[in-house]
Design an enzyme around this catalytic site. Structure first.
Site, PDB file in Angstrom:
ATOM      1  N   ASN A 108      -7.892  46.410 -76.859  1.00  0.00           N
ATOM      2  CA  ASN A 108      -9.240  45.935 -76.572  1.00  0.00           C
ATOM      3  C   ASN A 108      -9.437  45.387 -75.157  1.00  0.00           C
ATOM      4  OD1 ASN A 108     -11.949  44.642 -77.387  1.00  0.00           O
ATOM      5  ND2 ASN A 108     -10.708  42.832 -76.934  1.00  0.00           N
ATOM      6  N   LYS A 121     -14.126  54.842 -70.100  1.00  0.00           N
ATOM      7  CA  LYS A 121     -14.377  54.815 -71.542  1.00  0.00           C
ATOM      8  C   LYS A 121     -14.467  56.231 -72.122  1.00  0.00           C
ATOM      9  CE  LYS A 121     -14.437  50.356 -72.145  1.00  0.00           C
ATOM     10  NZ  LYS A 121     -13.416  49.680 -72.986  1.00  0.00           N
ATOM     11  N   ASP A 177      -0.685  41.163 -69.007  1.00  0.00           N
ATOM     12  CA  ASP A 177      -1.615  41.875 -68.127  1.00  0.00           C
ATOM     13  C   ASP A 177      -1.392  43.364 -68.370  1.00  0.00           C
ATOM     14  OD1 ASP A 177      -2.888  43.183 -66.031  1.00  0.00           O
ATOM     15  OD2 ASP A 177      -2.289  41.717 -64.516  1.00  0.00           O
ATOM     16  N   VAL A 178      -2.407  44.062 -68.872  1.00  0.00           N
ATOM     17  CA  VAL A 178      -2.216  45.460 -69.264  1.00  0.00           C
ATOM     18  C   VAL A 178      -2.040  46.399 -68.077  1.00  0.00           C
ATOM     19  CG1 VAL A 178      -3.447  45.148 -71.448  1.00  0.00           C
ATOM     20  CG2 VAL A 178      -4.709  45.961 -69.418  1.00  0.00           C
ATOM     21  N   TYR A 237     -16.794  52.762 -65.030  1.00  0.00           N
ATOM     22  CA  TYR A 237     -16.708  52.301 -66.422  1.00  0.00           C
ATOM     23  C   TYR A 237     -16.877  53.457 -67.398  1.00  0.00           C
ATOM     24  CZ  TYR A 237     -17.493  49.348 -70.518  1.00  0.00           C
ATOM     25  OH  TYR A 237     -17.406  48.745 -71.767  1.00  0.00           O
ATOM     26  N   THR A 288     -21.710  38.822 -76.008  1.00  0.00           N
ATOM     27  CA  THR A 288     -20.435  38.224 -75.606  1.00  0.00           C
ATOM     28  C   THR A 288     -20.591  37.593 -74.224  1.00  0.00           C
ATOM     29  OG1 THR A 288     -19.562  40.138 -74.417  1.00  0.00           O
ATOM     30  CG2 THR A 288     -19.238  40.100 -76.815  1.00  0.00           C
TER      31      THR A 288
END
Length: 248
Positions: free
Chosen positions: A88, A157, A61-62, A153, A188
């Protein structure tokens, strides 16, 4: 990528899984790093059998610094080093900004920006000791341009894009390259909740006339990770079907 060791975070699906598969095809040993409850373990088992014992799964878990550290320590122990990392792991997040609470905003930032830094920091520590390595962060078209109802978001980013530049300057004298990749809208599981009208609207944003495929982003990562990109650092490679070409 022959005999190289690669870690792909968020490697259990979509762009991450396609990148794992492409690296294996090119001769690398690859660690799928993803949440414990993901399908990473089953994908790794299937790919390991297909690619002569060169794929394994590590739960990570990042948002947890200890788990990120353990991922790199175990990879070094088992594979002997880390030649390339695809940073990623990430989540989406679309909602009107006046309706987004602190918890949701901070969750998106913690995974998509802080998590990228945690992985980058751990990767650089290993790569500096080696004197070599390639780190590729996953940014987005929305790291370069804004979009309505995506404040958290786009903030995350955009941070990834500029963090990549800063890390590249730091890392270059130590033999390590740092780049980012900026996907457009890719076909995706993240898009499965959208109806056909919304999908067609997204398609219309890309001059090439379709959504991207995960393997097309994987090919971009493969280039940046490989020695063929030996003079490329500090850049964001847009894999976006022309989305950003007409914008300024």
């Amino acid at each position: 990528m022959q005999r190289k060791s690669v870690i792909v975070t968020g490697g259990a699906s979509g762009i991450g899984l396609a990148s794992v598969e492409r690296c294996l095809e090119e001769g690398a040993s690859v660690v799928i790093a993803d949440l414990e409850e993901s399908e990473g373990a089953s994908h790794a088992a299937a790919l390991d059998g297909k690619h002569a014992g060169r794929c394994l799964f590590k739960a990570c878990d990042v948002t947890d610094t200890a788990q990120v550290g353990r991922l790199f320590a175990e990879t070094v122990e088992e594979l002997g080093g880390v030649d390339a990392v695809f940073n990623n792991a990430g989540i989406g997040g679309i909602a009107p900004s006046d309706e987004v609470g602190d918890e949701e905003f901070l969750r998106i930032i913690d995974i998509n920006l802080n998590g990228v830094f945690r992985v980058a920091r751990a990767a650089l520590r290993v790569m500096y000791r080696q004197g070599s390595g390639s780190l590729v962060n996953c940014a987005s078209i929305l790291g370069v341009f804004g979009q309505s109802q995506a404040a958290a978001y786009t903030a995350a980013k955009g941070g990834v894009v500029n963090m990549t530049r800063s890390l590249a300057i730091e890392a270059a004298p130590k033999g390590v390259r740092v780049n980012a990749i900026g996907p457009g809208y890719i076909d995706t599981p993240l898009l499965e909740a959208l109806d056909d009208d919304m999908i067609q609207g997204l398609i219309s944003l890309h001059p090439i006339g379709r959504l991207g495929r995960p393997e097309e982003v994987a090919n971009g990562f493969l280039f940046l990770a490989s020695d063929e990109a030996s003079f490329v650092t500090g850049t964001t490679l847009m894999v976006d079907g022309g989305f950003t070409a007409g914008k300024s």
